[in-house]
Design an enzyme around this catalytic site. Structure first.
Site, mmCIF file in Angstrom:
data_model
loop_
_atom_site.group_PDB
_atom_site.id
_atom_site.type_symbol
_atom_site.label_atom_id
_atom_site.label_comp_id
_atom_site.label_asym_id
_atom_site.label_seq_id
_atom_site.Cartn_x
_atom_site.Cartn_y
_atom_site.Cartn_z
ATOM 1 N N LEU A 21 39.761 44.418 -104.502
ATOM 2 C CA LEU A 21 39.632 45.088 -105.893
ATOM 3 C C LEU A 21 38.283 43.761 -106.490
ATOM 4 C CD1 LEU A 21 42.229 47.302 -107.119
ATOM 5 C CD2 LEU A 21 40.668 47.925 -105.605
ATOM 6 N N ARG A 69 49.588 30.192 -110.888
ATOM 7 C CA ARG A 69 51.044 30.030 -111.396
ATOM 8 C C ARG A 69 50.763 27.917 -112.628
ATOM 9 N NH1 ARG A 69 53.532 31.799 -105.925
ATOM 10 N NH2 ARG A 69 52.009 30.295 -105.327
ATOM 11 N N TYR A 148 52.664 52.050 -113.331
ATOM 12 C CA TYR A 148 53.422 51.343 -113.810
ATOM 13 C C TYR A 148 54.210 50.187 -114.960
ATOM 14 C CZ TYR A 148 53.690 48.225 -109.738
ATOM 15 O OH TYR A 148 53.124 47.368 -108.822
HETATM 16 C C1 HXC Z 1 62.043 39.716 -100.669
HETATM 17 C C2 HXC Z 1 60.770 38.232 -100.479
HETATM 18 C C3 HXC Z 1 59.553 38.969 -100.001
HETATM 19 C C4 HXC Z 1 59.853 40.570 -99.073
HETATM 20 C C5 HXC Z 1 58.963 36.963 -100.296
HETATM 21 N N1 HXC Z 1 59.877 37.110 -100.916
HETATM 22 N N2 HXC Z 1 58.765 38.136 -99.532
HETATM 23 N N3 HXC Z 1 61.729 38.953 -100.924
HETATM 24 N N4 HXC Z 1 61.209 40.841 -100.005
HETATM 25 N N5 HXC Z 1 59.288 41.041 -98.493
HETATM 26 C C6 HXC Z 1 60.670 36.162 -101.228
HETATM 27 C C7 HXC Z 1 60.544 34.857 -100.449
HETATM 28 O O1 HXC Z 1 61.851 34.766 -99.766
HETATM 29 C C8 HXC Z 1 60.666 33.444 -101.309
HETATM 30 O O2 HXC Z 1 62.260 33.642 -101.768
HETATM 31 C C9 HXC Z 1 59.753 33.966 -102.653
HETATM 32 O O3 HXC Z 1 60.045 35.202 -101.885
HETATM 33 C C10 HXC Z 1 58.766 33.882 -102.462
HETATM 34 O O4 HXC Z 1 58.387 33.463 -101.857
HETATM 35 P P1 HXC Z 1 56.818 33.024 -100.662
HETATM 36 O O5 HXC Z 1 56.578 33.591 -99.453
HETATM 37 O O6 HXC Z 1 57.401 31.183 -100.199
HETATM 38 O O7 HXC Z 1 56.220 32.824 -101.121
HETATM 39 P P2 HXC Z 1 54.489 32.565 -101.781
HETATM 40 O O8 HXC Z 1 53.270 32.392 -100.199
HETATM 41 O O9 HXC Z 1 53.961 32.440 -103.039
HETATM 42 O O10 HXC Z 1 53.817 34.257 -101.715
HETATM 43 C C11 HXC Z 1 54.132 35.054 -103.327
HETATM 44 C C12 HXC Z 1 54.594 36.173 -102.315
HETATM 45 C C13 HXC Z 1 53.115 37.290 -101.799
HETATM 46 C C14 HXC Z 1 54.218 37.276 -103.889
HETATM 47 C C15 HXC Z 1 55.233 36.687 -101.363
HETATM 48 O O11 HXC Z 1 53.402 38.498 -100.704
HETATM 49 C C16 HXC Z 1 51.508 36.501 -102.230
HETATM 50 O O12 HXC Z 1 50.816 35.873 -101.914
HETATM 51 N N6 HXC Z 1 51.028 38.112 -102.461
HETATM 52 C C17 HXC Z 1 49.140 37.467 -103.330
HETATM 53 C C18 HXC Z 1 48.755 39.178 -102.403
HETATM 54 C C19 HXC Z 1 49.521 40.526 -103.119
HETATM 55 O O13 HXC Z 1 50.802 40.374 -103.238
HETATM 56 N N7 HXC Z 1 48.582 41.130 -103.004
HETATM 57 C C20 HXC Z 1 49.086 43.103 -104.078
HETATM 58 C C21 HXC Z 1 48.277 43.013 -104.842
HETATM 59 S S1 HXC Z 1 48.773 44.511 -105.215
HETATM 60 P P3 HXC Z 1 63.370 32.341 -101.278
HETATM 61 O O14 HXC Z 1 64.389 32.511 -102.382
HETATM 62 O O15 HXC Z 1 63.467 33.126 -99.843
HETATM 63 O O16 HXC Z 1 62.590 30.836 -100.748
HETATM 64 C C22 HXC Z 1 49.835 45.043 -106.820
HETATM 65 C C23 HXC Z 1 49.646 46.701 -106.867
HETATM 66 C C24 HXC Z 1 49.822 47.626 -105.680
HETATM 67 O O17 HXC Z 1 50.124 44.432 -107.192
HETATM 68 C C25 HXC Z 1 50.395 49.011 -105.700
HETATM 69 C C26 HXC Z 1 49.444 50.618 -105.195
HETATM 70 C C27 HXC Z 1 50.032 50.675 -104.153
HETATM 71 P P1 NAP Z 2 45.326 40.998 -102.931
HETATM 72 O O1 NAP Z 2 43.711 41.799 -102.021
HETATM 73 O O2 NAP Z 2 46.152 41.155 -102.245
HETATM 74 O O3 NAP Z 2 43.982 40.927 -104.268
HETATM 75 C C1 NAP Z 2 45.219 40.000 -104.467
HETATM 76 C C2 NAP Z 2 44.019 38.492 -104.939
HETATM 77 O O4 NAP Z 2 44.630 37.192 -105.219
HETATM 78 C C3 NAP Z 2 43.763 37.890 -103.370
HETATM 79 O O5 NAP Z 2 42.752 37.523 -104.090
HETATM 80 C C4 NAP Z 2 44.594 36.406 -103.265
HETATM 81 O O6 NAP Z 2 44.293 35.391 -103.383
HETATM 82 C C5 NAP Z 2 45.420 36.394 -104.913
HETATM 83 N N1 NAP Z 2 45.770 35.756 -105.389
HETATM 84 C C6 NAP Z 2 47.253 35.947 -105.119
HETATM 85 N N2 NAP Z 2 48.502 34.710 -106.159
HETATM 86 C C7 NAP Z 2 47.532 34.039 -106.044
HETATM 87 C C8 NAP Z 2 47.299 32.882 -107.345
HETATM 88 N N3 NAP Z 2 48.989 32.312 -107.011
HETATM 89 N N4 NAP Z 2 46.417 31.640 -107.635
HETATM 90 C C9 NAP Z 2 45.218 32.660 -107.771
HETATM 91 N N5 NAP Z 2 45.309 33.296 -107.024
HETATM 92 C C10 NAP Z 2 45.663 34.457 -106.484
HETATM 93 O O7 NAP Z 2 44.916 42.857 -103.302
HETATM 94 P P2 NAP Z 2 43.868 44.119 -104.234
HETATM 95 O O8 NAP Z 2 45.012 45.352 -104.123
HETATM 96 O O9 NAP Z 2 42.608 44.286 -104.330
HETATM 97 O O10 NAP Z 2 44.535 44.252 -105.772
HETATM 98 C C11 NAP Z 2 44.005 43.095 -107.089
HETATM 99 C C12 NAP Z 2 44.705 43.819 -108.616
HETATM 100 O O11 NAP Z 2 44.663 44.954 -108.440
HETATM 101 C C13 NAP Z 2 45.984 43.139 -108.688
HETATM 102 O O12 NAP Z 2 46.030 43.229 -109.850
HETATM 103 C C14 NAP Z 2 46.883 44.601 -107.972
HETATM 104 O O13 NAP Z 2 48.178 44.169 -108.672
HETATM 105 C C15 NAP Z 2 45.444 45.443 -108.856
HETATM 106 N N6 NAP Z 2 45.985 46.820 -108.356
HETATM 107 C C16 NAP Z 2 45.922 47.468 -106.862
HETATM 108 C C17 NAP Z 2 46.344 48.128 -106.720
HETATM 109 C C18 NAP Z 2 45.800 48.875 -105.319
HETATM 110 O O14 NAP Z 2 45.674 50.476 -105.080
HETATM 111 N N7 NAP Z 2 44.840 48.348 -104.724
HETATM 112 C C19 NAP Z 2 47.098 49.428 -107.847
HETATM 113 C C20 NAP Z 2 47.422 48.745 -109.049
HETATM 114 C C21 NAP Z 2 46.658 47.699 -108.908
HETATM 115 P P3 NAP Z 2 44.524 34.431 -102.876
HETATM 116 O O15 NAP Z 2 46.017 34.384 -101.582
HETATM 117 O O16 NAP Z 2 43.674 33.758 -101.817
HETATM 118 O O17 NAP Z 2 45.622 33.272 -103.534
#
Ligand code: HXC
Ligand code: NAP
Length: 281
Positions: A21, A69, A148
């Site tokens: 997004l 962060r 949510y």
């Molecule tokens: C339980 C988990 C886990 C899982 C990670 N952990 N995944 N625990 N179940 N599935 C734990 C790890 O074991 C670790 O704890 C801690 O979380 C940190 O994990 P890392 O992998 O070291 O962290 P990091 O590399 O910083 O990654 C952060 C993250 C990852 C949040 C876990 O998913 C990420 O980078 N996400 C970014 C993109 C993203 O999530 N996009 C979705 C957005 S959509 P321990 O104790 O073992 O060290 C959204 C809304 C959508 O938000 C809603 C509609 C569908």
């Molecule tokens: P996404 O592609 O996974 O986007 C997450 C972005 O956040 C990635 O570009 C990631 O890049 C960046 N990010 C994660 N951790 C970061 C960090 N520590 N520092 C800097 N950047 C970081 O997912 P998306 O669906 O586009 O989500 C975008 C937004 O929409 C989010 O706020 C999500 O909660 C919201 N949202 C999405 C949905 C949906 O259905 N898609 C629904 C409700 C809300 P790097 O990993 O390279 O850092």
């Protein structure tokens, strides 16, 4: 839907602007004339997005590698971006989410999500806001939350806590910073099929299909629909809107909240029989 040049002269910083997004909003903003700064952790990915946009629009995109962060890293990144030219629009889009039972999470897992969703948005808003106030510059912040944020949700508890906090940040600062000419709004999306959300949050294909039946409008969101809403809210056309959260979810949260909404599965015959029963009663 908008006139050309709607965002001309604006410079937008989008966290997580390299994917999903964030990338789609950046694309729309550039199409409407804005300049872009994108940040995230994966520099190569950001560079790829920047190259794509530069080829398409003939304007460079500023790339800033940053883990939001880390408050010091955020402030240094924002300072460097302002050195190029002041930012006018901040989009708090970056997020992390873990779909899991709360009792299985470690403290680090909770911190990982809150660090991105709540602290990252708070640090970015602080770093931009104090510069805007010092410069006497009108500006606006758009935070991407979720529905949510107010209902809460099972299995994504840290994300729900973080998004609720980001919404509180939006409303609180709308009141505090309005007199500086700073607006803050939020978008609460329902499901939009990005790779980041779909890969992490939908455990099986069947679940993904069933998921799409939750919306009264019968489909997931189309990503450009969200990008258009974002473009409107950050534009001067929305200059009197602040502290607001706009839901874009195809009716999802209300459709699953109302007590009698379940009756949508009743046939015409069921309704006739039900009416007869009511008469009898
Ligand atoms: C339980 C988990 C886990 C899982 C990670 N952990 N995944 N625990 N179940 N599935 C734990 C790890 O074991 C670790 O704890 C801690 O979380 C940190 O994990 P890392 O992998 O070291 O962290 P990091 O590399 O910083 O990654 C952060 C993250 C990852 C949040 C876990 O998913 C990420 O980078 N996400 C970014 C993109 C993203 O999530 N996009 C979705 C957005 S959509 P321990 O104790 O073992 O060290 C959204 C809304 C959508 O938000 C809603 C509609 C569908
Ligand atoms: P996404 O592609 O996974 O986007 C997450 C972005 O956040 C990635 O570009 C990631 O890049 C960046 N990010 C994660 N951790 C970061 C960090 N520590 N520092 C800097 N950047 C970081 O997912 P998306 O669906 O586009 O989500 C975008 C937004 O929409 C989010 O706020 C999500 O909660 C919201 N949202 C999405 C949905 C949906 O259905 N898609 C629904 C409700 C809300 P790097 O990993 O390279 O850092």
């Amino acid at each position: 839907m908008f006139k050309d040049g709607l965002l001309a002269g604006k410079r937008a910083l989008i966290s997580g602007g390299g994917t999903g997004l964030g990338k789609a909003m950046g694309h729309r903003f550039m199409e409407l004339g804005a300049d872009l700064v994108i940040c995230g952790r994966r520099e190569e990915l950001l560079e790829g997005t920047a190259d794509e946009f530069a080829n398409e629009f003939g304007r460079e995109v500023e790339v800033r590698q940053c883990d939001i962060r880390d408050a010091e890293a955020v402030d240094a990144m924002v300072e460097a971006a302002f050195q190029t030219a002041p930012i006018d629009v901040l989009v708090n889009n970056a997020a992390g989410n873990i779909l899991a039972r709360y009792e299985t999470l470690s403290p680090r897992a909770i911190d990982a999500v809150l660090g991105i969703v709540l602290h990252g948005a708070a640090y970015l808003t602080l770093s931009c806001g104090k510069r805007w106030i010092e410069l006497g510059q009108a500006a606006n912040v758009l935070s991407i939350v979720t529905t949510y944020a107010w209902t809460g949700s099972a299995y994504v508890v840290p994300s729900a806590m973080g998004k609720a906090g980001a919404l509180a940040l939006t409303r609180s600062l709308a009141a505090e910073w309005g007199h500086h000419g700073i607006r803050l709004n939020a978008i609460a999306p329902g499901p939009f099929p990005t790779k980041g959300a779909w890969d992490r949050l939908l455990p099986t294909e069947d679940y993904a299909k069933e998921f799409e039946t939750r919306m009264p409008l019968g489909r997931a969101g189309e990503i450009p629909e969200l990008a258009d809403l974002a473009a409107f809210l950050v534009s001067d056309g929305a200059g009197y809107i602040t502290g607001e959260v706009v839901t874009i979810d195809g009716g999802e949260w209300l459709g699953n909240a109302g007590q009698s909404n379940l009756m949508k599965s009743m046939s015409d015959a069921d309704w006739v029989a039900f009416r007869e029963r009511q008469k009898g009663g």
